[in-house]
Design an enzyme around this catalytic site. Structure first.
Site, PDB file in Angstrom:
ATOM      1  CB  THR A  13     -16.896  31.665  -8.901  1.00  0.00           C
ATOM      2  OG1 THR A  13     -16.211  32.471  -9.883  1.00  0.00           O
ATOM      3  CG2 THR A  13     -18.255  31.491  -9.379  1.00  0.00           C
ATOM      4  CG  ASP A  58     -11.132  36.955  -8.555  1.00  0.00           C
ATOM      5  OD1 ASP A  58     -12.246  37.253  -8.781  1.00  0.00           O
ATOM      6  OD2 ASP A  58     -10.232  36.574  -9.199  1.00  0.00           O
ATOM      7  CB  SER A  60      -7.070  37.634 -10.303  1.00  0.00           C
ATOM      8  OG  SER A  60      -8.492  37.049 -10.898  1.00  0.00           O
ATOM      9  CB  THR A  90     -11.825  28.395 -11.927  1.00  0.00           C
ATOM     10  OG1 THR A  90     -12.606  29.582 -12.628  1.00  0.00           O
ATOM     11  CG2 THR A  90     -12.895  27.383 -11.276  1.00  0.00           C
TER      12      THR A  90
END
Ligand code: ASP
Length: 337
Positions: A13, A58, A60, A90
């Site tokens: 982010t 990202d 993930s 995060t």
């Protein structure tokens, strides 16, 4: 002499921009965000270099291969810098922090992971504070381990867990006190910073993508359907059990699956579903069968740390009994003994 810090930007982010599909990282953009932070050029700050990863992700999408890339990027620059700041999403930061804590054997410099909940392109971003304090901590050479700095707290990487998708305090360390509190001063906890004896020399240990699984128990779970996967394909299972490591012991299906998995060489490690506390097999009769079948206790390890540790130990090609003992041994401060 001025300290030197290397910033490794992996995505997340902190450097994302809004797109039609939602927030996503943008190649080459982060450098301009850092250039806009005048404090990063202050004389009290270390000098720094930025390494931007390609592709930016990202978190993930960050997995074993990316952990190896991050670990080897640190190893390649280890002698050139006093410390490292890893900017990372995060969502899986606690997994990466845990993985690096095992990969970077004999680490003698700070590796501080951070990110933000609000992108730096937004007015209320928490990214600036997180970067500035992480850079300070990385240059100070006090917390010489893998840590996460977020919202005023420095916590041990392999003790961290993401506990909020919304709050600026995204991480907590449920079973271990913070390594430092950051207010007007950066106050380190000398006691918290103690680690078990570490390998004498720095060494980067790449991980192999070994088939492992995390199985969260719930009332009514059909264990019989899972058995073929556990016994045949998976080399290690982290069982997220109830309370202090309990399983439904009256249902023969789970107990039999665990027995057969153990017999076919699968390592079963038992964690607690509780946010805080210790999974210790045999505390209750409801977990004692696990011990009979050779399962090990993860004690107060987070699931994230247990996953990383399984990859680490399997990547060393250890004998099963040595591996079981290592799972219950505090290697990098991931367990309270
Ligand atoms: N989805 C983002 C990531 O983990 C969330 C964040 O960075 O806060 O990359």
């Amino acid at each position: 002499m001025n300290k030197k810090v290397c910033i490794l930007y992996t995505g997340g982010t902190i450097g994302m921009v809004p797109t039609e599909d939602g927030y996503a990282p943008k190649k080459g953009y982060f450098r301009s965000l850092l250039d806009d932070i005048s404090q990063l050029r202050h004389e009290d700050m270390p000098t720094w270099d930025l390494v931007e990863f390609d592709p930016l992700l990202d978190s993930s999408d960050i997995s074993v291969d990316e952990w190896n890339v991050i670990g080897s990027a640190i190893a390649a620059r280890y002698d050139k810098y006093d410390g490292f700041v890893i900017l990372h999403g995060t969502d899986t930061m606690a997994y990466t922090a845990s993985a690096l804590s095992f990969m970077l054997e004999g680490l003698g410099k700070p590796v501080v992971m951070t990110g933000s909940q609000i992108p730096m392109c937004e007015v209320r971003s928490d990214g600036r504070d997180n970067i500035i304090n992480s850079m300070m901590i990385a240059s100070q050479g006090v917390a010489n381990e893998v840590s996460i700095y977020f919202a005023g707290k420095l916590i041990r990487g392999n003790r961290a867990t993401k506990t909020s998708a919304d709050d600026l305090i995204a991480f907590t360390s449920p079973s271990y006190p913070p390594l430092a509190s950051v207010g007007i001063d950066i106050k380190y906890s000398r006691r918290g910073l103690q680690l078990p004896e570490q390998p004498a020399n720095f060494n980067f240990r790449a991980f192999k993508r070994v088939p492992i699984a995390v199985l969260k128990l719930f009332p009514g779970m059909r264990f019989d359907l899972l058995e073929p996967i556990i016994a045949e394909k998976i080399r290690g299972v982290i069982l997220e059990a109830f309370g202090s490591g309990n399983i439904p012991s009256q249902d023969p299906a789970l107990v039999n699956s665990i027995r057969r998995a153990s017999e076919s060489g699968t390592l079963i490690a038992v964690c607690s579903q509780c946010y805080q506390g210790t999974a210790r097999i045999g505390t209750y009769a409801a977990s004692s069968k696990l011990r009979d079948f050779g399962a090990v206790s993860c004690l107060d390890m987070t699931t994230e740390a247990a996953v990383a540790k399984l990859y680490y130990l399997f990547s060393q090609d250890m004998e099963p009994d040595t591996m079981k003992r290592a799972m219950e041994t505090n290697l990098r401060g991931e367990i309270s003994i």
